[in-house]
Scaffold this active site. Structure first.
Site, PDB file in Angstrom:
ATOM      1  N   LYS A 200       0.867  -1.179   0.000  1.00 38.63           N
ATOM      2  CA  LYS A 200       0.000   0.000   0.000  1.00 38.63           C
ATOM      3  C   LYS A 200       0.907   1.233   0.000  1.00 38.63           C
ATOM      4  O   LYS A 200       1.929   1.249   0.695  1.00 38.63           O
ATOM      5  CB  LYS A 200      -0.887  -0.024   1.259  1.00 38.63           C
TER       6      LYS A 200
ATOM      7  N   SER B  94      -9.664   2.054   2.884  1.00 36.19           N
ATOM      8  CA  SER B  94      -8.751   2.781   2.033  1.00 36.19           C
ATOM      9  C   SER B  94      -7.751   1.905   1.295  1.00 36.19           C
ATOM     10  O   SER B  94      -7.125   2.361   0.347  1.00 36.19           O
ATOM     11  CB  SER B  94      -7.987   3.808   2.877  1.00 36.19           C
TER      12      SER B  94
ATOM     13  N   SER C 295      -9.975  -0.257   7.044  1.00 39.54           N
ATOM     14  CA  SER C 295      -9.364  -0.102   5.718  1.00 39.54           C
ATOM     15  C   SER C 295      -8.717  -1.346   5.136  1.00 39.54           C
ATOM     16  O   SER C 295      -8.338  -1.363   3.975  1.00 39.54           O
ATOM     17  CB  SER C 295      -8.339   1.030   5.731  1.00 39.54           C
TER      18      SER C 295
END
Lengths: 95, 482, 485
Positions: free
Chosen positions: C78, C153, C177
């Site tokens: 990420k 997210s 997330s």
């Protein structure tokens, strides 16, 4: 409680966020709808409850006092927007 | 109207740790800009603080020395504001739960009295970097070497009533942190900085007047001048019908005046909240015990001991205990010569003048404590007179010998105590001043007493100061009274 | 089976048996990313050269006799994990030019065991969002329906794994997330106990809630990855100095006697009833495996959203103050003074949602409101923690839906942030309390994946992975792939 436009301007200033005149009404409305959500907290009875800042309620670990860092100025300043003579440049600071 | 001044001080002492409070960067003063600024100090995204144990230990040491309550659970908080010398956009500090709570410090005033000053709290925080204002095409340069240096902010109660008291307090704090070995006290390098909160009120009034804060005054002399200037400014303002505004002011030593820093003041809302990257610091009893064990004898304890053990006056004891180095020097001299009073006189007299003249600190003294002790021994056993001793002292300072004995030997300064030798020398002196001898013998008691000094002076001159003054006096009297 | 369909565990076996090399696998996946990702936008940066170098190095290590399940295993990070020499953008214009000068601990640890990183994954800007629509690099599409959001997210991580571009990835979870995008894309994702995975180098959103963790297709793969991500880190004061459990070893424990709690508040109004039904089917399956079920209550659930939307923005408003255009990141053109430098750099560098949360947080901490908002929220936080503490006296794991609804249409909730915030209802309590949580596939509603969430007491990641693994031995939801990928 609903935020006034002037309060939104004050918050934006504290957070150093430039606000467009045109964005203001929309920003104010959105913030007010979020605050409406948040204000639901006020109905909760929290008498006698201690605030919880950290989930695990652990204590701080202390580091030995030893110098472990070396000079990496060139590498760190390679990504800086404006440097001169090893200094970071900003618009004149007035004291 | 009679005015009373109220002063409270915030002193920032840089703790003399090797590394920064939240990172492993060095804290050395004077390095090339930004060469001691690590990822953490630069607030690179994703970096996190880890607390330096030594900074905590030093803060606790200070707390114990001022007999304060120690924050057994103390908490770091973020003070949020934007400034280019503050890389994270917040200063990690302590707010509701400081490491050191209420304590006090006794200060000696010039009139010989002792005053107790309350200390509200002392907390740990990180220093900011520096903005350099020399012109970079209309820009300022930021050096973050200092960012993250541990500070102990020591906040006093508004207990001081004059600039002199304020200076005495700062000096006492200065001495204390140096005694404790937690701060080098170098004010020129900013290791100890002082913010002064000053207000005035009509004498007898209980409520405080509105205060102004004078930021960053960095010498004892400037503290006194800045406060006195500010007191006068406030009194003039009020007497002219004006009002003191609560604000931050800056002292300008070149103009000897304070001026408002309104620009920085505007509507600060620091939004303190507990720092989520740091956990509460818990101090266990055994940690406190270990720090307690490590405490040296403190200035006030030393002062009291010097009085009781050596019979020194409060004044002498205070002066000699004012700095750790001074006290250590004095005690070494005392040990070497076994005479505390002579040691005190020499340290506060000849030695202090010599240091002042050369602008040196006691630890840089050209005459060591052993040398001075050896010198005093020779005064005590009559090898030399007090006057010759000053000559020997100067010779030692000039490096003309390793010990007093060596100087005395080499320069032939040993006192003459052989009565025969003194007598023949006196005979010569009297013969050379026959007319004065006649006059003396013809005079009354009062006049004789005045003239006697003349003969002593001639005799000492003839012996180049080496004749034992006591013997000279005695033998001279015998010969003149004949 | 083609390489891209293999799980991490399959890959580990294949690499050990020399069925293919790490380099071959990496080349194949890089080709797939190049071919398919334009539809998804799951990668912000593909680090092709570095990936091939790492793959070759892994092959060399293996040739030299080294073993290790993740040696040569392809993953991606990420884009909030700092990667030295590689742009780490947090999906923000603010950090579009930020070449991180150091590695996050998670990145270091995974590199050390031989993982090959193929690049940096798209996300909501500064991890603020649950739809992956707030990225400066554009929204990520859900491989199950390209007109829908993948969740956020960690939406890039989820989409890339679901589309079989990579077998596993790192994510971060501040309010759901990892778990929410895992649920919306048919993956298994784990948010560990707060303090289990180092936050050093993981760009902060809300420091007391953020926690890194793995996303993959199976619980077994999550166990593999977490075993190498977790562990004490002296650089993170909130990292816990406690040994890491052998997560793989706990996978095969039988579930007989497992006490599963069903909080009634998780099945109330707002939950899509078809999701509710899917969750109850999971419960039936677990019963067959020997679990017992108990109805429980987490009475403060409904207060979690308001408390979360004070605490997270408050911490964020302070954490994001460092982005000031001075030392790195976006700086506006020709600032006329300091204030202009700050205000314009930040106004230009941050997107709308980030600005919104900074302003909410600034307000919540400001003079006069601190007690009413911040302190109040922290008290509610304790109530929520207390709810879990009492619940875990009675049950071993808590089970419920991960999300109230399946993936929604792109743009559907972007104009109404409050509607999007409400989607976090089931996930944020784990962050407020700091307990571990896992989401795994539980079926489909109208062809869209449904996730079931499992919560456990502190440091019982092993238990969560065990339950999920056992469930995955008797079901095949997790093996379903979106058509076209």
């Amino acid at each position: 409680m609903a935020l006034e436009r002037s309060e939104v301007e004050k918050i934006a200033h504290l957070a150093r966020l430039g606000l467009d005149e045109a964005e203001l009404p929309h920003t104010t409305a959105t913030l007010n709808s979020i605050l409406g959500l948040i204000d639901q907290m006020q109905a909760v009875n929290t008498d006698g409850i201690e605030p919880l800042a950290h989930p695990l309620e652990a204590v701080q670990r202390l580091r030995a006092d030893a110098v472990t860092e070396t000079n990496q100025r060139a590498a760190y300043q390679a990504i800086a927007p404006a440097v001169e003579n090893g200094l970071y440049l900003v618009p004149k600071v007035i004291e | 109207m009679q005015w009373e001044t109220v002063i409270g001080l915030e002193i920032h002492a840089q703790l003399s740790t090797q590394s920064k409070i939240f990172s492993g960067s060095a804290t050395t003063f004077g390095a090339e800009p930004n060469t001691q600024a690590s990822l953490v100090d630069l607030a690179m995204p994703g970096t996190l603080p880890v607390l330096n144990q030594e900074a905590v230990r030093m803060a606790v040491k200070f707390g114990l020395a001022i007999e304060a309550e120690i924050g057994r659970t103390n908490v770091f908080a973020r003070k949020n504001y934007f400034y280019p010398d503050l890389p994270k956009g917040y200063q990690t500090s302590q707010m509701d739960h400081p490491v050191v709570g209420k304590g006090h410090l006794d200060i000696s005033l010039e009139d010989g009295t002792i005053k107790r000053v309350g200390i509200t709290r002392a907390h740990l925080e990180e220093d900011a970097g520096k903005s350099l204002h020399e012109d970079f095409h209309g820009m300022s340069g930021i050096d973050l070497n200092r960012a993250g240096t541990p500070l102990l902010e020591i906040v006093s109660e508004p207990d001081m009533r004059s600039a002199k008291e304020a200076v005495a307090y700062v000096k006492a704090i200065h001495a204390l942190v140096r005694y404790l070995g937690i701060c080098d006290g170098n004010m020129a390098e900013g290791s100890l900085r002082c913010d002064c909160n000053v207000s005035v009120r009509p004498k007898g009034q209980e409520a405080f007047g509105t205060r102004a804060e004078i930021k960053n005054v960095n010498s004892f002399r400037f503290i006194e001048k800045a406060i006195n200037h500010e007191i006068q400014r406030q009194i003039d303002l009020i007497e002219d019908g004006g009002k003191v505004v609560q604000e931050t002011r800056l002292y300008d030593p070149s103009k000897d005046e304070t001026r408002s820093m309104r620009g920085k003041e505007e509507a600060n809302d620091y939004r303190y909240f507990p720092c989520p990257d740091l956990l509460p610091v818990r101090l266990e009893e055994d940690f406190l015990d270990a720090v307690r064990q490590s405490l040296p004898e403190l200035p006030t304890q030393k002062r009291d001991r010097f009085q009781s053990q050596f019979g020194l006056s409060v004044y002498d004891a205070s002066v000699l205990s004012a700095s750790r180095e001074m006290a250590e020097y004095f005690e070494q001299v005392q040990q070497a010569c076994g005479d505390a009073k002579l040691a005190a006189n020499w340290v506060m007299g000849e030695l202090s003048s010599l240091l002042n003249k050369d602008g040196l600190e006691i630890e840089q003294s050209l005459v060591s404590a052993e040398q001075l002790g050896g010198l005093i021994l020779r005064i005590k056993d009559n090898t030399i007179s007090g006057k010759i001793a000053k000559t020997v002292f100067e010779a030692l300072a000039a490096g003309k010998g390793a010990t007093a004995d060596e100087v005395i030997e080499k320069e032939g300064l040993k006192q003459v105590t052989d009565s025969g030798a003194i007598e023949s020398m006196l005979d010569e002196v009297l013969a050379a001043n026959a007319a004065q001898v006649e006059q003396y013998r013809a005079s009354d008691e009062a006049k004789r007493a005045k003239m006697f000094g003349f003969f002593v002076g001639q005799a000492m001159k003839a012996s180049k100061g080496k004749a034992n003054p006591g013997q000279v006096n005695e033998l001279l009297k015998q010969k003149l009274e004949g | 089976m083609s390489m891209h369909n293999l799980t991490l565990s399959d890959i580990a076996r294949a690499l050990a048996e020399k069925t293919f090399s790490a380099e071959e696998l990496t080349r194949s996946l890089l080709g797939r990313i190049q071919q398919l990702d334009p539809q998804l936008n799951s990668f912000i940066t593909v680090t092709e050269a570095q990936a091939l170098a790492q793959a070759k190095a892994a092959d060399a290590r293996r040739a030299a006799g080294e073993t290790g399940a993740l040696l040569g295993a392809p993953i991606a990070h990420k884009d909030l994990f700092c990667t030295q020499g590689v742009r780490t953008s947090c999906a923000s214009k603010m950090l579009d030019n930020f070449i991180a000068p150091y590695n996050a601990t998670v990145v270091e640890k995974l590199a050390a065991v031989g993982c090959v990183s193929l690049g940096k994954l798209n996300m909501d800007e500064f991890a603020m969002g649950s739809a992956n629509e707030s990225s400066h690099y554009g929204p990520v599409k859900n491989p199950w329906d390209l007109t829908r959001v993948p969740g956020g997210s960690s939406g890039g991580s989820a989409a890339a794994i679901a589309a079989r571009l990579i077998p596993a990835a790192t994510g971060s979870d501040t309010g759901g997330s990892i778990r929410q995008p895992a649920a919306l894309t048919n993956l298994t994702g784990l948010k560990p106990t707060y303090g289990r995975v180092s936050r050093w180098g993981m760009i902060a959103y809300a420091s007391s809630l953020d926690q890194g963790g793995p996303l993959a297709r199976t619980a077994e793969d999550c166990a593999l990855l977490l075993g190498s991500m977790a562990g004490f880190d002296p650089k993170d004061s909130t990292s816990v100095d406690q040994p890491v459990d052998d997560y793989l070893a706990s996978l095969n424990q039988p579930l007989s006697g497992l006490r599963v709690g069903l909080p009634k508040e998780y099945f109330g109004a707002g939950l899509d009833s078809r999701i509710g039904a899917a969750i109850l089917a999971v419960v039936e399956e677990l019963k067959k495996l020997g679990a017992t079920v108990k109805d429980i209550s987490l009475p403060n659930l409904q207060h979690a959203i308001p408390a979360y939307y004070v605490i997270a923005p408050a911490e964020a408003s302070s954490n994001l103050s460092r982005f000031d255009g001075v030392r790195y990141g976006h700086r506006c053109d020709s600032p006329v003074n300091l204030e202009d430098l700050y205000k314009r750099s930040r106004a230009e560098g941050f997107g709308a949602e980030v600005k919104r949360r900074i302003m909410v947080g600034t307000y919540a901490l400001s003079a006069g409101y601190y007690d009413a908002y911040y302190i109040k929220a922290q008290k509610i936080r304790r109530l929520i923690k207390n709810d879990f503490v009492s619940a875990f006296n009675e049950v071993d794991v808590i089970l419920g839906p991960t999300t109230p609804n399946p993936a929604w249409k792109l743009g559907e909730k972007s104009s109404d942030p409050v509607a999007a915030y409400l989607e976090d209802i089931y996930t944020i309590t784990a962050n407020l309390a700091g307990i571990p949580g896992l989401s795994m596939p539980a079926g489909f509603v109208d062809g869209l994946p449904v996730g079931v969430q499992l919560l456990a007491p502190y440091f019982q990641e092993g238990r969560l992975l065990n339950v999920a693994h056992q469930y995955q031995q008797v079901t095949d939801w997790h093996t379903q792939a979106p058509s076209g990928f």
